[in-house]
Motif scaffolding. Structure first.
Motif, short mmCIF file in Angstrom:
data_model
loop_
_atom_site.label_atom_id
_atom_site.label_comp_id
_atom_site.label_asym_id
_atom_site.label_seq_id
_atom_site.Cartn_x
_atom_site.Cartn_y
_atom_site.Cartn_z
N SER A 69 61.91 61.85 38.71
CA SER A 69 62.85 61.99 37.28
C SER A 69 64.28 61.98 36.98
CB SER A 69 62.24 62.92 36.23
OG SER A 69 60.71 62.37 36.32
N TRP A 70 65.18 62.75 37.47
CA TRP A 70 65.86 63.45 38.08
C TRP A 70 67.18 61.66 38.88
CZ3 TRP A 70 69.72 65.78 36.39
CH2 TRP A 70 71.26 66.35 37.24
N ASN A 71 66.43 61.00 39.22
CA ASN A 71 66.88 59.81 40.10
C ASN A 71 66.65 58.78 38.95
OD1 ASN A 71 68.51 60.60 42.62
ND2 ASN A 71 66.66 61.39 42.58
N PHE A 72 65.89 58.65 38.47
CA PHE A 72 65.59 56.98 37.67
C PHE A 72 66.43 57.61 35.98
CE2 PHE A 72 62.02 55.86 40.17
CZ PHE A 72 62.14 54.49 40.02
N ARG A 73 66.77 58.49 36.55
CA ARG A 73 67.07 58.68 34.33
C ARG A 73 68.92 58.33 34.27
NH1 ARG A 73 70.36 61.60 38.16
NH2 ARG A 73 72.60 62.27 37.73
N GLY A 74 69.69 57.46 35.15
CA GLY A 74 69.99 56.54 34.95
C GLY A 74 69.45 55.26 35.17
N ALA A 75 68.99 54.69 34.97
CA ALA A 75 68.51 53.33 35.19
C ALA A 75 68.36 53.11 33.73
CB ALA A 75 66.77 53.22 36.06
N ASN A 76 68.89 51.48 33.97
CA ASN A 76 69.40 50.68 32.46
C ASN A 76 67.67 49.49 32.55
OD1 ASN A 76 71.52 52.52 31.71
ND2 ASN A 76 73.13 51.99 33.16
N ALA A 77 67.83 49.32 33.98
CA ALA A 77 66.96 47.69 33.25
C ALA A 77 66.04 47.57 33.15
CB ALA A 77 66.53 47.36 34.76
N PRO A 78 65.67 47.86 32.00
CA PRO A 78 63.89 47.39 31.33
C PRO A 78 63.03 47.54 32.24
CG PRO A 78 65.23 46.24 29.80
CD PRO A 78 66.45 45.87 31.42
N GLN A 79 62.73 46.43 32.95
CA GLN A 79 61.54 46.31 33.83
C GLN A 79 61.94 47.79 35.60
OE1 GLN A 79 61.93 43.90 37.19
NE2 GLN A 79 59.21 43.50 37.53
N THR A 80 62.38 48.97 35.34
CA THR A 80 62.80 49.78 35.55
C THR A 80 62.15 50.85 34.60
OG1 THR A 80 64.61 49.38 37.46
CG2 THR A 80 63.77 50.90 37.28
N GLN A 81 62.39 50.56 34.16
CA GLN A 81 61.92 51.70 32.76
C GLN A 81 61.30 52.04 32.66
OE1 GLN A 81 65.05 51.48 29.54
NE2 GLN A 81 66.15 52.70 30.42
N ARG A 82 60.67 50.52 32.43
CA ARG A 82 59.05 50.18 32.46
C ARG A 82 57.99 50.99 33.18
NH1 ARG A 82 60.66 45.69 31.10
NH2 ARG A 82 60.78 45.14 28.79
N ALA A 83 58.32 50.81 34.45
CA ALA A 83 57.76 51.08 36.38
C ALA A 83 57.32 52.33 35.42
CB ALA A 83 58.41 50.23 37.13
N PHE A 84 58.68 53.44 35.44
CA PHE A 84 58.73 54.18 35.29
C PHE A 84 57.97 55.25 34.31
CE2 PHE A 84 60.50 58.98 34.75
CZ PHE A 84 60.36 59.47 35.96
#
Length: 124
Positions: A58-73
């Motif tokens: 969760s901490w490491n994904f907080r900065g993800a901007n790609a919609p596909q990455t956000q969807r997967a998480f």
């Protein structure tokens, strides 16, 4: 709520559960009204490691901007939270856990709902 905020909230909750389950599992036993036992301590410490992993992710994904990455998480978090809530409801219904588990169930459902809302906004 933004993806970043949801990730930070999930990380904070997970790191808190990690610490409690590893260092003082009787607190959870008391809240859930379940008996303390050495085998429960073993499972609590193992669950602590899972929550540590969730906190790190969760901490490491907080900065993800790609919609596909956000969807997967988001999907992974929704499945995890709905699964935890379902198990909690089942154990409460069968009388194995006390009403204190409702706090966990409500929290899990709220986090899942927030990620579902976020997913819907990503599709738009």
């Amino acid at each position: 709520m933004t993806f970043r905020t949801l990730c930070l909230l999930t990380a904070a909750l997970s790191i808190s559960l990690f610490a409690i389950l590893l260092l003082y599992p009787p607190l959870i036993y008391s809240i859930f009204a379940i008996p303390a036992h050495e085998s429960a301590d073993l499972l609590a410490r193992r669950a602590a490691m899972l929550f540590l992993g969730v906190a790190v992710l969760s901490w490491n994904f907080r900065g993800a901007n790609a919609p596909q990455t956000q969807r997967a998480f988001s999907l992974g978090t929704i499945v995890m939270m709905l699964g935890l809530a379902s198990v909690g409801i089942f154990e409460l219904a069968r009388g194995f856990a006390g009403f204190g588990i409702l706090f966990a169930i409500i929290t899990e459902l709220a986090i899942a709902a927030a990620f579902v809302k976020l997913l819907r906004s990503l599709k738009a």
